[in-house]
Design a protein around this motif. Structure first.
Motif, PDB file in Angstrom:
ATOM      1  N   SER A  80       0.837  -1.202  -0.007  1.00  0.00           N
ATOM      2  CA  SER A  80       0.144  -0.208  -0.047  1.00  0.00           C
ATOM      3  C   SER A  80       0.873   1.344  -0.081  1.00  0.00           C
ATOM      4  CB  SER A  80      -1.006   0.091   1.027  1.00  0.00           C
ATOM      5  OG  SER A  80      -0.206   0.311   2.332  1.00  0.00           O
ATOM      6  N   TYR A 126      -4.851 -10.144  12.563  1.00  0.00           N
ATOM      7  CA  TYR A 126      -4.803  -9.356  11.456  1.00  0.00           C
ATOM      8  C   TYR A 126      -5.515 -10.239  10.483  1.00  0.00           C
ATOM      9  CZ  TYR A 126      -2.937  -7.780   7.134  1.00  0.00           C
ATOM     10  OH  TYR A 126      -2.608  -7.012   5.819  1.00  0.00           O
ATOM     11  N   ALA A 127      -6.492  -9.666   9.804  1.00  0.00           N
ATOM     12  CA  ALA A 127      -7.232 -10.032   8.664  1.00  0.00           C
ATOM     13  C   ALA A 127      -8.081 -11.321   9.110  1.00  0.00           C
ATOM     14  CB  ALA A 127      -6.229 -10.545   7.345  1.00  0.00           C
ATOM     15  N   LEU A 167       4.468  -6.312   8.831  1.00  0.00           N
ATOM     16  CA  LEU A 167       3.468  -5.282   8.959  1.00  0.00           C
ATOM     17  C   LEU A 167       3.833  -4.639  10.076  1.00  0.00           C
ATOM     18  CD1 LEU A 167       2.004  -6.692  11.698  1.00  0.00           C
ATOM     19  CD2 LEU A 167       0.593  -7.728  10.449  1.00  0.00           C
ATOM     20  N   ASP A 190      -0.183  -0.003  13.253  1.00  0.00           N
ATOM     21  CA  ASP A 190      -1.408   0.392  12.479  1.00  0.00           C
ATOM     22  C   ASP A 190      -1.377  -0.742  11.319  1.00  0.00           C
ATOM     23  OD1 ASP A 190      -3.070   1.516  10.825  1.00  0.00           O
ATOM     24  OD2 ASP A 190      -1.628   3.517  10.155  1.00  0.00           O
ATOM     25  N   LEU A 191      -2.332  -1.466  11.654  1.00  0.00           N
ATOM     26  CA  LEU A 191      -2.394  -3.027  10.815  1.00  0.00           C
ATOM     27  C   LEU A 191      -3.056  -2.295   9.641  1.00  0.00           C
ATOM     28  CD1 LEU A 191      -3.510  -5.457  13.386  1.00  0.00           C
ATOM     29  CD2 LEU A 191      -1.315  -4.910  12.619  1.00  0.00           C
ATOM     30  N   THR A 192      -3.927  -1.119   9.494  1.00  0.00           N
ATOM     31  CA  THR A 192      -4.610  -0.663   8.242  1.00  0.00           C
ATOM     32  C   THR A 192      -3.533  -0.669   7.133  1.00  0.00           C
ATOM     33  OG1 THR A 192      -4.525   1.684   8.856  1.00  0.00           O
ATOM     34  CG2 THR A 192      -6.481   0.344   9.660  1.00  0.00           C
ATOM     35  N   MET A 193      -2.438  -0.415   7.337  1.00  0.00           N
ATOM     36  CA  MET A 193      -1.428  -0.132   6.177  1.00  0.00           C
ATOM     37  C   MET A 193      -1.061  -1.349   5.242  1.00  0.00           C
ATOM     38  SD  MET A 193       1.792   1.821   7.934  1.00  0.00           S
ATOM     39  CE  MET A 193       1.698   3.500   8.332  1.00  0.00           C
ATOM     40  N   GLY A 194      -1.619  -2.566   5.831  1.00  0.00           N
ATOM     41  CA  GLY A 194      -1.627  -3.892   5.168  1.00  0.00           C
ATOM     42  C   GLY A 194      -0.210  -4.523   5.472  1.00  0.00           C
ATOM     43  N   GLN A 195       0.102  -5.464   4.548  1.00  0.00           N
ATOM     44  CA  GLN A 195       1.229  -6.185   4.800  1.00  0.00           C
ATOM     45  C   GLN A 195       2.269  -6.115   3.651  1.00  0.00           C
ATOM     46  OE1 GLN A 195      -1.136  -9.744   4.518  1.00  0.00           O
ATOM     47  NE2 GLN A 195       0.069 -10.845   3.142  1.00  0.00           N
TER      48      GLN A 195
END
Length: 366
Positions: A5, A44-45, A103, A107-112
């Motif tokens: 991302s 996560y996910a 990751l 801030d896990l919204t950044m993705g992997q």
């Protein structure tokens, strides 16, 4: 080229201090496990990545030339942990699919960002810890994808290529351990009395009669034990005759263990020795435990004699009297076994009469 991302790309350009590595393992039985080197669990996910005590991973090595990537993952064996010694020894982790990614745990919204992937290869256990080798996708390119000529059958006994009449159902028996001979390996069960006819062996590799005394050749059965002589023919097609002792030119004698004796006049001649051999009915088959501590595990059978089963690998847990199991017959993939024992020659997936290397490389006369 990794796809990430925009937010993660910008974050990676900074002094990164909240980076965590996660490992997602999908076993062949469908179970999924997650591990992380962070000091607390990460969700996560929809997958929980457990902060594994004692879990470490080596540096990832990869190159552009399709060589196999190099990575090892280590961890501790402890009660309640995802990786247990019995499961490793039972093979449930073999060839599990692995994805390793990083990751931002803040801030896990950044993705992997995917780091590497592959399948678990060799496992080793020592001193209360485990180590697993991760084989990259390039490893597949080092494996044969087609079939090669071979004197033995390439089918798996009882599968859709073997097509043995009736399938494995009639060749499967149920039993119960009566007594232990060798813990985790050998046991007695008097209800197993199955036997099969001897298998025939056709020699295509040849043996050279020694040029010095004693002029003897010891044959070794592909499996089981030597049973009886069939014939001896030399490279020129001359059929040797069997005598009880003191063979002359063009003759031979043989004892009960398959030791062939020849005359000094035949020294240096290549001969092809055909014979029959006996193999246990369930040898090369499989045992699946239906009760006891080993319930659900499957082990290959090494040898079998009436009432005595010997495994090729030890069971994860001790075998106890009265433990029940199912056992299926096996095949050593030899043409003679397919013909004499299973009457399945039309479906034999091999080339039993391919000349051996001694024949191929021998000087050819005009």
């Amino acid at each position: 080229m990794r796809s990430i991302s925009t937010a993660m790309n910008a974050w990676l350009q900074q002094a990164v201090t909240t980076f965590a590595t996660c490992v997602k393992v999908t076993r062949t039985d469908g179970q999924i496990f997650g591990f992380t080197d962070h000091d607390s669990d990460i969700v996560y996910a929809g997958q929980r990545y457990v902060s594994a005590t004692g879990y470490t991973a080596s540096a990832i090595e990869s190159s552009y030339n399709l060589s196999t990537s190099n990575l090892e993952v280590e961890g501790l064996l402890f009660p309640g942990g995802a990786v247990q010694q019995a499961d490793v020894e039972g093979g449930v982790w073999n060839n599990a699919a692995v994805l390793i990614f990083g990751l931002n745990f803040a801030d896990l919204t950044m993705g992997q960002i995917n780091l590497t992937s592959g399948n678990l290869g060799q496992w080793s256990l020592q001193n209360g810890s485990w180590r697993a080798e991760l084989r990259g996708l390039a490893q597949i390119l080092q494996q044969a994808t087609g079939e090669q000529f071979s004197p033995t059958c390439r089918a798996t006994f009882g599968d859709s290529r073997c097509l043995i009449a009736g399938g494995l159902g009639p060749l499967t028996a149920s039993g119960s351990v009566a007594s232990i001979v060798t813990q985790n390996m050998v046991w007695n069960d008097p209800t197993l009395t199955q036997t099969g006819p001897p298998s025939s062996f056709v020699d295509t590799s040849g043996h050279t009669i020694p040029t010095a005394t004693p002029y003897q050749v010891q044959v070794v059965a592909p499996s089981g034990a030597f049973s009886a002589n069939t014939s001896v023919v030399d490279g020129g097609g001359r059929v040797y005759s069997q005598v009880s002792s003191s063979p002359g030119e063009g003759q031979y004698s043989v004892n009960s263990s398959g030791l062939y004796s020849f005359a000094s006049n035949d020294a240096g001649i290549e001969v092809f020795i055909n014979f029959t051999y006996t193999m246990g009915y369930f040898a090369y088959g499989k045992v699946t435990w239906t009760s006891g501590q080993n319930k659900g595990y499957t082990q290959p059978v090494k040898t079998f004699a009436p009432a005595v089963v010997t495994l090729a690998l030890p069971t994860p847990f001790p075998i106890a009297p009265s433990d029940t199991y199912s056992i299926v017959a096996g095949c050593d993939k030899q043409f003679g076994t397919c013909k004499s024992r299973w009457n399945n020659v039309p479906h034999f997936r091999g080339e039993p009469y391919i000349p051996g290397p001694d024949v191929v490389l021998a000087p050819q006369g005009s």
